[in-house]
Structures are given as structure tokens and as C-alpha cells.
Design an enzyme around this catalytic site. Structure first.
Site, short mmCIF file in Angstrom:
data_model
loop_
_atom_site.label_atom_id
_atom_site.label_comp_id
_atom_site.label_asym_id
_atom_site.label_seq_id
_atom_site.Cartn_x
_atom_site.Cartn_y
_atom_site.Cartn_z
N ASP A 107 0.83 -1.20 0.00
CA ASP A 107 0.00 0.00 0.00
C ASP A 107 0.87 1.25 0.00
OD1 ASP A 107 -2.09 1.77 0.19
OD2 ASP A 107 -2.62 1.28 2.25
N ASP A 287 -2.46 6.91 -5.75
CA ASP A 287 -2.69 5.95 -4.66
C ASP A 287 -3.05 4.59 -5.20
OD1 ASP A 287 -3.19 4.93 -2.06
OD2 ASP A 287 -5.31 5.44 -2.23
#
Length: 415
Positions: A107, A287
Site C-alpha cells: 500500500d 494511490d
């Protein structure tokens, strides 16, 4: 559930003695990296619900960091209850010595590394509890537990000693995985440890750099578009970029200074649909943990009008007909002095996966959606997975910059 894929890490080994220049040379190391589309309510993938939970948390966390660092009082509450994220990227990471393997989500939008959501943490001779509590909320899930330091093995040549990890005593929203490998900005770890609201925890990238394993605290990310629910389509490069994965020039831009985007991998960009401007140059973020592309509400309304799309109540995505798809224009992103184009095919959800999101085979669904606030919020776009799968990107902490290049997949017509 699946675990294997191609993933490349550039390892730069330090040679030389004390008080002499350090020379590091690259050594490629392949690691497993997989993409997984997670099931939502009643088996359907609710992309919008999962993404909006993450967006709301990003906004709240960014506002909290701005309040702390800039004395800016604009924090708001953005609470949405969701059980899981739509898309996750999984790597098998070893912890301890001998190492126990854990399937961790990679992530770029969070920075803590932790285990224990599925497989329990196994203590070894390298495990050491700090006695501090650690907790993180992800919008679509959370964990809390105890901080340990331990040996983390990303590959046989990417080994970190005394890496801070969280060992979960409680977690929610992480079905089928064991935790997270956080490679976001270090500032996102602030406030996650008990006893201090300002302490930052070095990430795995930070420690690979400080321990001399890589010459630059940078991570290159490559995805390829997928038309199936499970595939091995990703590659990471720690310490630089894999030149075999992109075409043309890898261009870098400085990270944005606009809050709250600057607390993430924030950049400035503008967007045109065809020749029509829909978003003037403004700040937002890139992201991997967000599935779709989100733009400010006023820009979204312009895009919706220009494409003739209708909001689909079943999926929450914009919907067009096949004939409208044939008339779509390019969506052009300007980042720095370069333009990066999403072709009509790159703007749509893979049609072979329409049923997976609760959609119909009769329609075409667009991957551009509404971020929920007008231009000027300091976070006016999120370039998520459906953008990143068309480009090669580099997240360079050492030089405070973001790199992007086209790939062989930029103009692919797989969707």
C-alpha cells in the site's frame, strides 16, 4: 486466493569501509506480487463504497496532519463503514528468523507494516516487543496491537533488521490476508504509536536505505491491465526503476506543497477531455489503494456531460452505451511539462468483469468518478489503480519526487 506474480526489486549493495565513499550496485531480485479483486456485499464488488471509505479517511487524516503541522483547523469527520477494499496487491513477506511467510497488502497510501490479521505472528530469536501499543484505521478496516521490532525478509537479498512491525491483537476488514506492507510517506505513521502523537516509524523503504541495501529510498511500481478476477500482473522495484517496464522517458515532478495532498504522494496536474479543460492545474494524490480515478465534483460534472454518461444506480459508476463508447475522446493528464493520455479503452471498466461489479453486459462503465468536493479542497483528484495500470510510476522519498512513464499497456485495448 492467489499469491504468485512477477515483481522486481533493485538491490544496491554497499561496499567499502568506514569513512570512504559508499558504492552500491544494482542486483535484480524477483518477488511475488498479485492483484486481487475482493468480494463485497452479496458477492458483488462495491468499488464506490470501498473507495469512498478510503477517500474519506485520506481527507480526515490529511486534515489532522495539517492541523498538527500547520496549525490549520479544518478537520472534519468522514466515517463510512465498509468491510473490505475493492482491489488489493499481495506480496509474500517473511518475518522473524527463521522467517514465517505472511501475505501482505502492498500500500502506497499507508506506511505501517503489520501482521496477524490472518496468520498469527510467530516469535523467534529476532522478535523484540517495545511494549508500545500501535493502531491504524484504513477507512475500510483497522488493526490494533503491540509494536515489535523484527527481521523482515522481502527477498533473500532484501532483508531488514530491527524493522518496526505491528502485531495485531484485533483487526477488521482484512479477510484472506495477513496484514499490510506500508510504503507510503513516513509522516503517515505519526500518531499510530502510544505515548507520542509526533513519533514517526521508519518504513521498510526507509530502513532498506538507511541500512545500505538500496542507494535511493524509492519504489517503482508496475501494473498491467487485467480482465480477470485474479492475476499475477505486478512488479515492484526497490531502489529505483526497472527500465524494461516502461517506454520513452521516465519524467519526474516535485511533490506538491498543497495541503492536505502533500502528506501523501501528492502532485499537481490538470485534465482535459479531448480539447476541453475539465480540471485546471491543482493538487491531488496518486494511490495504489484506490481503485478508480476520482476528480473534483465540478470536473466530474463536466466529464459526465461531455461523455453523455448516466449514473448507474446498481454500480455507482458512470454508464454509457456501446455507441457512446465509440465516440469517447481521450482524457489527457498534464503532469509537470508532460501529457499522459487515457485512451477511450483506458477509461472503461473491463467489460469481462461487468457482472463482478453488479453491472450489465449491455453497458460500458467508466472508471472516472466524483471525489465528493469541488475544486479547491487541496485534494482535488486521486489517480487510482485504473490510472496506474496504464503507466509506470516511481515514488522517490529521497528526492521528494514522483516519476511517471508510458508503458506497453498505455494504449492497450484489453478492456
Amino acid at each position: 486466493m492467489f499469491r504468485s506474480s512477477a515483481l522486481l526489486s533493485l538491490l544496491l549493495l554497499a561496499i567499502g569501509g568506514y569513512a570512504t565513499p559508499v558504492v552500491r550496485e544494482p542486483s535484480p531480485v524477483k518477488l511475488p506480487f498479485a492483484v486481487r479483486f475482493n468480494n463485497g456485499t452479496n458477492g458483488a464488488l462495491n468499488i464506490i463504497e470501498a473507495d469512498r471509505a478510503r477517500i474519506n479517511l485520506i481527507k480526515e487524516q490529511g486534515a489532522a496532519l495539517a492541523e498538527k503541522h500547520e496549525n490549520v483547523h479544518k478537520r472534519a469527520s468522514y466515517s463510512v463503514s465498509v468491510t473490505n477494499e475493492a482491489v488489493t496487491y499481495i506480496a509474500s513477506i517473511g518475518v522473524g528468523s527463521p522467517a514465517t511467510s505472511y501475505d501482505l497488502i502492498i500500500d502506497t497510501g499507508s506506511s505501517n507494516t503489520w501482521v496477524g490479521a490472518g496468520k498469527s505472528y510467530v516469535k523467534t530469536s529476532t522478535s523484540s516487543s517495545t511494549g508500545k501499543s500501535v493502531s491504524v484505521s484504513y477507512g475500510s478496516g483497522s488493526f490494533s496491537g503491540t509494536e515489535y521490532t523484527d527481521t523482515v525478509t522481502i527477498s533473500s537479498n532484501l532483508v531488514i533488521t530491527k524493522q518496526s512491525i505491528g502485531v495485531a491483537s484485533r483487526s477488521s476488514g482484512f479477510s484472506g490476508v495477513d496484514g499490510i506492507l506500508g510504503i507510503g510517506p513516513t509522516v503517515l505513521t505519526e500518531g499510530t504509536l502510544s505515548g507520542s502523537s509526533t513519533t514517526e516509524i521508519p518504513t521498510v523503504t526507509d530502513n532498506l536505505y538507511s541500512q545500505g541495501t538500496i542507494s535511493t529510498a524509492a519504489v517503482g511500481v508496475y501494473f498491467a491491465p487485467t480482465t480477470v478476477e485474479e492475476t499475477t500482473n505486478g512488479e515492484l522495484t526497490f531502489g529505483g526503476a526497472d527500465t524494461s517496464k516502461y517506454t520513452g522517458t521516465l519524467s519526474y515532478v516535485s511533490l506538491t506543497s498543497t495541503s492536505p495532498a502533500k502528506y501523501y504522494w501528492g502532485i499537481n496536474q490538470s485534465i482535459k477531455y479531448g480539447s476541453t479543460s475539465i480540471l485546471s492545474s491543482t493538487a491531488g494524490i496518486v494511490d495504489t489503494g484506490t481503485t478508480l480515478i476520482y476528480i473534483a465534483t465540478d470536473a466530474y460534472n463536466k466529464y459526465k456531460s461531455a461523455t453523455g454518461a448516466t449514473l448507474d444506480s446498481a454500480t455507482g459508476l458512470l454508464r454509457i452505451t456501446t455507441s457512446q463508447y465509440n465516440s469517447l475522446s481521450n482524457l489527457v493528464f498534464t503532469i509537470g511539462s508532460k501529457t499522459y493520455t487515457l485512451t477511450p479503452n483506458a477509461q472503461i471498466w473491463p467489460r469481462s468483469l461487468n457482472s463482478y461489479i453488479g453491472g450489465s453486459s449491455s453497458y460500458v462503465y467508466l472508471v472516472v468518478n466524483d471525489i465528493g468536493s469541488n475544486t479547491g479542497s487541496g485534494l482535488d483528484f486521486i489517480d487510482g489503480y485504473t490510472f496506474l495500470e496504464r503507466f509506470y510510476t516511481v515514488y522517490d522519498t529521497t528526492n521528494s519526487r514522483f516519476g511517471i512513464a508510458t508503458t506497453a499497456q498505455t494504449t492497450a485495448t484489453t478492456n
